[in-house]
Design a protein around this motif. Structure first.
Motif, PDB file in Angstrom:
ATOM      1  N   ALA A 238      -3.286   4.731  -1.310  1.00 54.37           N
ATOM      2  CA  ALA A 238      -3.750   5.487  -0.160  1.00 54.37           C
ATOM      3  C   ALA A 238      -4.105   6.914  -0.552  1.00 54.37           C
ATOM      4  O   ALA A 238      -3.587   7.466  -1.522  1.00 54.37           O
ATOM      5  CB  ALA A 238      -2.672   5.498   0.921  1.00 54.37           C
ATOM      6  N   THR A 239      -4.985   7.521   0.226  1.00 54.90           N
ATOM      7  CA  THR A 239      -5.372   8.915   0.028  1.00 54.90           C
ATOM      8  C   THR A 239      -4.458   9.828   0.844  1.00 54.90           C
ATOM      9  O   THR A 239      -3.678   9.383   1.695  1.00 54.90           O
ATOM     10  CB  THR A 239      -6.815   9.134   0.485  1.00 54.90           C
TER      11      THR A 239
ATOM     12  N   ASP B   8      -5.138   9.265   4.468  1.00 55.15           N
ATOM     13  CA  ASP B   8      -4.458   8.068   4.969  1.00 55.15           C
ATOM     14  C   ASP B   8      -3.008   8.393   5.331  1.00 55.15           C
ATOM     15  O   ASP B   8      -2.509   7.992   6.389  1.00 55.15           O
ATOM     16  CB  ASP B   8      -4.445   6.968   3.903  1.00 55.15           C
TER      17      ASP B   8
ATOM     18  N   ALA C 293       0.880  -1.169   0.000  1.00 53.32           N
ATOM     19  CA  ALA C 293       0.000   0.000   0.000  1.00 53.32           C
ATOM     20  C   ALA C 293       0.915   1.216   0.000  1.00 53.32           C
ATOM     21  O   ALA C 293       1.953   1.213   0.672  1.00 53.32           O
ATOM     22  CB  ALA C 293      -0.906   0.009   1.227  1.00 53.32           C
TER      23      ALA C 293
ATOM     24  N   VAL D 243      -2.590  -1.244  -3.086  1.00 55.55           N
ATOM     25  CA  VAL D 243      -3.601  -0.394  -2.452  1.00 55.55           C
ATOM     26  C   VAL D 243      -3.100   1.042  -2.513  1.00 55.55           C
ATOM     27  O   VAL D 243      -1.988   1.341  -2.051  1.00 55.55           O
ATOM     28  CB  VAL D 243      -3.850  -0.817  -0.992  1.00 55.55           C
TER      29      VAL D 243
ATOM     30  N   ASP E 221     -11.713  -4.790   2.213  1.00 61.78           N
ATOM     31  CA  ASP E 221     -12.204  -5.245   0.909  1.00 61.78           C
ATOM     32  C   ASP E 221     -11.247  -6.245   0.264  1.00 61.78           C
ATOM     33  O   ASP E 221     -11.676  -7.092  -0.534  1.00 61.78           O
ATOM     34  CB  ASP E 221     -12.413  -4.062  -0.028  1.00 61.78           C
ATOM     35  N   ARG E 222      -9.959  -6.141   0.598  1.00 62.46           N
ATOM     36  CA  ARG E 222      -8.956  -7.058   0.025  1.00 62.46           C
ATOM     37  C   ARG E 222      -8.792  -8.330   0.860  1.00 62.46           C
ATOM     38  O   ARG E 222      -7.979  -9.186   0.516  1.00 62.46           O
ATOM     39  CB  ARG E 222      -7.598  -6.345  -0.063  1.00 62.46           C
TER      40      ARG E 222
ATOM     41  N   GLY F  24     -10.316   5.138   6.109  1.00 74.45           N
ATOM     42  CA  GLY F  24     -10.468   4.909   4.671  1.00 74.45           C
ATOM     43  C   GLY F  24      -9.540   3.806   4.186  1.00 74.45           C
ATOM     44  O   GLY F  24      -9.952   2.921   3.418  1.00 74.45           O
ATOM     45  N   LEU F  25      -8.305   3.846   4.631  1.00 75.78           N
ATOM     46  CA  LEU F  25      -7.356   2.792   4.280  1.00 75.78           C
ATOM     47  C   LEU F  25      -7.827   1.454   4.838  1.00 75.78           C
ATOM     48  O   LEU F  25      -7.744   0.422   4.155  1.00 75.78           O
ATOM     49  CB  LEU F  25      -5.972   3.144   4.818  1.00 75.78           C
TER      50      LEU F  25
ATOM     51  N   GLN G 143     -10.390  -0.117   2.598  1.00 70.60           N
ATOM     52  CA  GLN G 143      -9.783  -0.737   1.413  1.00 70.60           C
ATOM     53  C   GLN G 143      -9.146  -2.080   1.767  1.00 70.60           C
ATOM     54  O   GLN G 143      -9.264  -3.058   1.011  1.00 70.60           O
ATOM     55  CB  GLN G 143      -8.707   0.173   0.825  1.00 70.60           C
ATOM     56  N   LEU G 144      -8.467  -2.134   2.898  1.00 69.01           N
ATOM     57  CA  LEU G 144      -7.813  -3.373   3.300  1.00 69.01           C
ATOM     58  C   LEU G 144      -8.836  -4.469   3.589  1.00 69.01           C
ATOM     59  O   LEU G 144      -8.636  -5.636   3.222  1.00 69.01           O
ATOM     60  CB  LEU G 144      -6.946  -3.120   4.540  1.00 69.01           C
TER      61      LEU G 144
END
Length: 268
Positions: free
Chosen positions: A205-206, A209, A181, A203, A239-240, A232-233, A236-237
């Motif tokens: 990151a924003t 993040d 990430a 991944v 979801d993975r 937010g991160l 995403q994690l």
């Protein structure tokens, strides 16, 4: 899948923000010593509860940043490359860590000739050693790491002073099927192209993040330890298929550090 890890940590007994060597440090902001000890203990206990082994080195007075153990050595397959700090305030930390390795069965510890701040700027993916430069670690340290550790090194250039170490802008999610990430805006355009080529499924990151030190995270291949604000991160994690675990690092952030900064991984 998670894999059992071995970590070296240092309690923040003498932690304070006594000087400023990165944009996050403000000596005018006091540290809550009881709180930082509790936060560090929670991080350590989290690793133990996950089944990891945690070793500890004794903190030393006059070295307030010694808690950030990740900056003091890189260990791969039992080979140890020590650190050489850019800031004189941290220079003495390197020898304390060198002695710890010597006293714990590592008799072939190499101390560098070039400035390198260890896992602050070196991230082992299981295949390559990603090596950051731009603010702390000298570019020449990348070739030295390859020679000492015997692994291929990929150089990456950091361009945003807020992300002065690689471990503030990138972390390794999985070594078995290497993936990461990262926050692209922390890197030069050429380095972004390299990362996209090597890790097309990374991944991304924003800014939030990154600003909350979400990329100063620690992953065991499934469980990912990251700051409480990095939601937010974490989404995403999840979801993975990873399992985010939040820790509070409010006091450590005052010195520009987070979970990974406090966690040196000993491989072999």
């Amino acid at each position: 899948m998670p894999t059992t890890r071995r970590y070296l940590m240092c309690a923040p007994r003498y932690f304070e923000v006594a000087y400023s060597i990165n944009p996050w440090m403000d000596p005018s902001k006091p540290v809550n010593h009881d709180l930082v000890m509790r936060q560090w203990q929670t991080l350590r206990d989290t690793y133990v509860e996950l089944g990891h082994k945690v070793e500890q080195i004794d903190p030393q007075p006059g070295l307030p940043d010694m808690v950030f153990s990740a900056n003091s050595a890189t260990v791969i397959d039992g080979r140890v490359l020590g650190a050489r700090f850019r800031a004189e305030q941290r220079a003495a930390e390197a020898d304390h860590y060198r002695r710890w390795f010597n006293e714990n069965g590592y008799h072939n510890v190499v101390m560098p000739t070039c400035i390198n701040e260890a896992e602050g700027d070196f991230a082992w993916t299981g295949r390559y050693l990603l090596a950051g430069t731009g603010f702390r670690t000298d570019p020449g340290a990348h070739a030295e790491a390859q020679e000492v550790l015997g692994v291929p090194v990929v150089s990456l250039h950091l361009t945003d002073p807020r992300y002065y170490h690689l471990d503030t802008a990138l972390f390794v999610l999985n070594e078995d099927e290497p993936n990461i990430a990262y926050y692209p805006e922390a890197f030069s355009e050429g380095s972004r192209r390299v990362l996209r080529r090597l890790f097309p499924d990374a991944v991304i990151a924003t800014a939030h993040d990154a600003e909350t030190f979400g990329l100063n995270a620690v992953s065991d291949g499934r469980n990912v330890i990251l700051p409480t604000e990095s939601t937010g991160l974490a989404a995403q994690l999840t979801d993975r298929g990873y399992e985010p675990i939040f820790v509070d690092i409010s006091e450590l952030k005052k010195s520009g550090g987070g979970p990974k900064c406090c966690t040196m991984e000993i491989r072999g």
